[in-house]
Write a protein that holds these residues in place. Structure first.
Motif, mmCIF file in Angstrom:
data_model
loop_
_atom_site.group_PDB
_atom_site.id
_atom_site.type_symbol
_atom_site.label_atom_id
_atom_site.label_comp_id
_atom_site.label_asym_id
_atom_site.label_seq_id
_atom_site.Cartn_x
_atom_site.Cartn_y
_atom_site.Cartn_z
ATOM 1 N N SER A 191 0.411 -11.484 61.494
ATOM 2 C CA SER A 191 1.834 -11.449 61.174
ATOM 3 C C SER A 191 2.317 -12.718 60.480
ATOM 4 C CB SER A 191 2.652 -11.204 62.435
ATOM 5 O OG SER A 191 2.529 -12.283 63.322
ATOM 6 N N SER A 192 1.474 -13.731 60.368
ATOM 7 C CA SER A 192 1.690 -14.947 59.571
ATOM 8 C C SER A 192 2.626 -16.003 60.124
ATOM 9 C CB SER A 192 2.147 -14.597 58.156
ATOM 10 O OG SER A 192 1.165 -13.812 57.530
ATOM 11 N N SER A 193 3.421 -15.715 61.121
ATOM 12 C CA SER A 193 4.302 -16.762 61.644
ATOM 13 C C SER A 193 4.822 -16.387 63.023
ATOM 14 C CB SER A 193 5.492 -16.988 60.709
ATOM 15 O OG SER A 193 6.316 -15.828 60.692
ATOM 16 N N ILE A 194 5.328 -17.409 63.724
ATOM 17 C CA ILE A 194 5.972 -17.156 65.014
ATOM 18 C C ILE A 194 7.448 -16.917 64.739
ATOM 19 C CG2 ILE A 194 6.523 -18.045 67.307
ATOM 20 C CD1 ILE A 194 4.056 -19.676 67.273
ATOM 21 N N SER A 195 7.728 -15.787 64.284
ATOM 22 C CA SER A 195 9.108 -15.411 64.023
ATOM 23 C C SER A 195 9.367 -14.101 64.732
ATOM 24 C CB SER A 195 9.340 -15.265 62.520
ATOM 25 O OG SER A 195 8.536 -14.205 62.029
ATOM 26 N N LYS A 196 10.476 -13.507 64.401
ATOM 27 C CA LYS A 196 10.813 -12.223 64.991
ATOM 28 C C LYS A 196 9.734 -11.190 64.659
ATOM 29 C CE LYS A 196 14.581 -8.969 65.407
ATOM 30 N NZ LYS A 196 15.898 -8.583 64.967
ATOM 31 N N GLY A 197 9.086 -11.337 63.492
ATOM 32 C CA GLY A 197 8.043 -10.413 63.085
ATOM 33 C C GLY A 197 6.840 -10.457 64.001
ATOM 34 N N PHE A 198 6.451 -11.650 64.421
ATOM 35 C CA PHE A 198 5.304 -11.791 65.315
ATOM 36 C C PHE A 198 5.596 -11.162 66.665
ATOM 37 C CE2 PHE A 198 3.365 -14.380 68.743
ATOM 38 C CZ PHE A 198 2.060 -13.969 68.570
ATOM 39 N N ILE A 199 6.760 -11.454 67.223
ATOM 40 C CA ILE A 199 7.133 -10.919 68.534
ATOM 41 C C ILE A 199 7.237 -9.399 68.473
ATOM 42 C CG2 ILE A 199 8.889 -10.937 70.350
ATOM 43 C CD1 ILE A 199 7.328 -13.565 70.084
ATOM 44 N N ALA A 200 7.836 -8.881 67.418
ATOM 45 C CA ALA A 200 7.963 -7.429 67.272
ATOM 46 C C ALA A 200 6.597 -6.775 67.117
ATOM 47 C CB ALA A 200 8.855 -7.100 66.078
ATOM 48 N N HIS A 201 5.732 -7.397 66.326
ATOM 49 C CA HIS A 201 4.382 -6.874 66.124
ATOM 50 C C HIS A 201 3.594 -6.890 67.437
ATOM 51 C CE1 HIS A 201 0.756 -5.846 63.935
ATOM 52 N NE2 HIS A 201 0.143 -6.891 64.469
ATOM 53 N N LEU A 202 3.717 -7.970 68.174
ATOM 54 C CA LEU A 202 3.038 -8.088 69.464
ATOM 55 C C LEU A 202 3.547 -7.032 70.446
ATOM 56 C CD1 LEU A 202 0.944 -9.824 70.936
ATOM 57 C CD2 LEU A 202 2.827 -11.256 71.727
ATOM 58 N N LYS A 203 4.847 -6.845 70.480
ATOM 59 C CA LYS A 203 5.458 -5.844 71.355
ATOM 60 C C LYS A 203 4.985 -4.439 70.987
ATOM 61 C CE LYS A 203 10.057 -4.588 72.960
ATOM 62 N NZ LYS A 203 11.482 -4.841 72.757
ATOM 63 N N ASP A 204 4.926 -4.145 69.687
ATOM 64 C CA ASP A 204 4.444 -2.836 69.233
ATOM 65 C C ASP A 204 2.993 -2.604 69.633
ATOM 66 O OD1 ASP A 204 6.875 -2.237 68.112
ATOM 67 O OD2 ASP A 204 6.288 -2.785 66.066
ATOM 68 N N GLU A 205 2.169 -3.642 69.545
ATOM 69 C CA GLU A 205 0.751 -3.506 69.879
ATOM 70 C C GLU A 205 0.533 -3.335 71.383
ATOM 71 O OE1 GLU A 205 -2.027 -3.298 67.974
ATOM 72 O OE2 GLU A 205 -0.759 -3.258 66.198
ATOM 73 N N ILE A 206 1.263 -4.088 72.185
ATOM 74 C CA ILE A 206 1.055 -4.054 73.631
ATOM 75 C C ILE A 206 1.598 -2.770 74.247
ATOM 76 C CG2 ILE A 206 1.719 -5.128 75.829
ATOM 77 C CD1 ILE A 206 1.488 -7.821 74.417
ATOM 78 N N PHE A 207 2.774 -2.350 73.834
ATOM 79 C CA PHE A 207 3.408 -1.185 74.450
ATOM 80 C C PHE A 207 3.157 0.101 73.680
ATOM 81 C CE2 PHE A 207 5.904 -4.809 76.008
ATOM 82 C CZ PHE A 207 5.616 -4.666 77.355
ATOM 83 N N HIS A 208 2.097 0.145 72.922
ATOM 84 C CA HIS A 208 1.697 1.359 72.212
ATOM 85 C C HIS A 208 1.001 2.289 73.204
ATOM 86 C CE1 HIS A 208 -0.461 3.856 69.281
ATOM 87 N NE2 HIS A 208 0.574 3.577 68.504
ATOM 88 N N VAL A 209 1.140 3.587 73.016
ATOM 89 C CA VAL A 209 0.558 4.573 73.933
ATOM 90 C C VAL A 209 -0.957 4.390 74.050
ATOM 91 C CG1 VAL A 209 0.216 7.041 74.329
ATOM 92 C CG2 VAL A 209 2.406 6.215 73.465
ATOM 93 N N ASP A 210 -1.623 4.135 72.937
ATOM 94 C CA ASP A 210 -3.078 3.962 72.974
ATOM 95 C C ASP A 210 -3.486 2.731 73.766
ATOM 96 O OD1 ASP A 210 -3.508 6.254 71.515
ATOM 97 O OD2 ASP A 210 -3.534 5.201 69.581
ATOM 98 N N THR A 211 -2.693 1.685 73.709
ATOM 99 C CA THR A 211 -2.998 0.472 74.467
ATOM 100 C C THR A 211 -2.890 0.732 75.960
ATOM 101 O OG1 THR A 211 -2.140 -0.873 72.659
ATOM 102 C CG2 THR A 211 -2.389 -1.952 74.781
ATOM 103 N N ILE A 212 -1.870 1.474 76.350
ATOM 104 C CA ILE A 212 -1.691 1.793 77.766
ATOM 105 C C ILE A 212 -2.834 2.680 78.257
ATOM 106 C CG2 ILE A 212 -0.156 2.945 79.416
ATOM 107 C CD1 ILE A 212 2.174 1.990 77.574
ATOM 108 N N LYS A 213 -3.307 3.602 77.413
ATOM 109 C CA LYS A 213 -4.435 4.455 77.790
ATOM 110 C C LYS A 213 -5.715 3.646 77.999
ATOM 111 C CE LYS A 213 -2.926 8.609 75.344
ATOM 112 N NZ LYS A 213 -3.223 9.503 74.204
#
Length: 125
Positions: free
Chosen positions: A60-82
């Motif tokens: 995501s290239s930086s510690i900005s809102k984009g990084f946090i949003a990207h991290l949140k999307d990756e962690i709380f994705h249905v496949d990740t929970i599975k």
């Protein structure tokens, strides 16, 4: 030399060295005091987590809102929970591997551990 052969040699070397170091660290402890296998497993998982976070950061290239949003999307994705159930089973397996290496010779451990490949191949086919 082809890359697949270099990869094969490196993987064999890595697996063999890992087993020997794990066995040595469990059997030849200083003053007879052994470390907790669960601590070793948790520390290795923490190290992998730090590597994954670093990779996500570079993606995501930086510690900005984009990084946090990207991290949140990756962690709380249905496949990740599975993947949580196999991940927990993997952690239990790693603890059992340390216990096995504490009680078996390295060669016996390596042969029985590699039997999982053969049994999986027979079971699947």
């Amino acid at each position: 030399v082809e890359l697949k052969w270099i990869s094969l040699v490196l993987m064999v070397f890595q697996n063999t060295l890992l087993v020997l170091i794990m066995r040595y660290s469990r059997v030849y402890a200083n003053d007879g005091v052994l470390y907790l296998t669960s601590t070793a497993v948790v520390m290795s998982e923490l190290f992998k987590f730090i590597i994954a976070i670093t990779g996500t950061f570079h993606e995501s290239s930086s510690i900005s809102k984009g990084f946090i949003a990207h991290l949140k999307d990756e962690i709380f994705h249905v496949d990740t929970i599975k993947l949580a159930v196999p991940g927990l089973l993997y952690t239990v397996q790693n603890n059992l591997l340390f216990i096995a290496l504490s009680n078996l010779e390295a060669a016996i451990y390596q042969v029985t551990y590699q039997l999982k490949i053969l049994t999986t191949a027979v079971w699947v086919s």
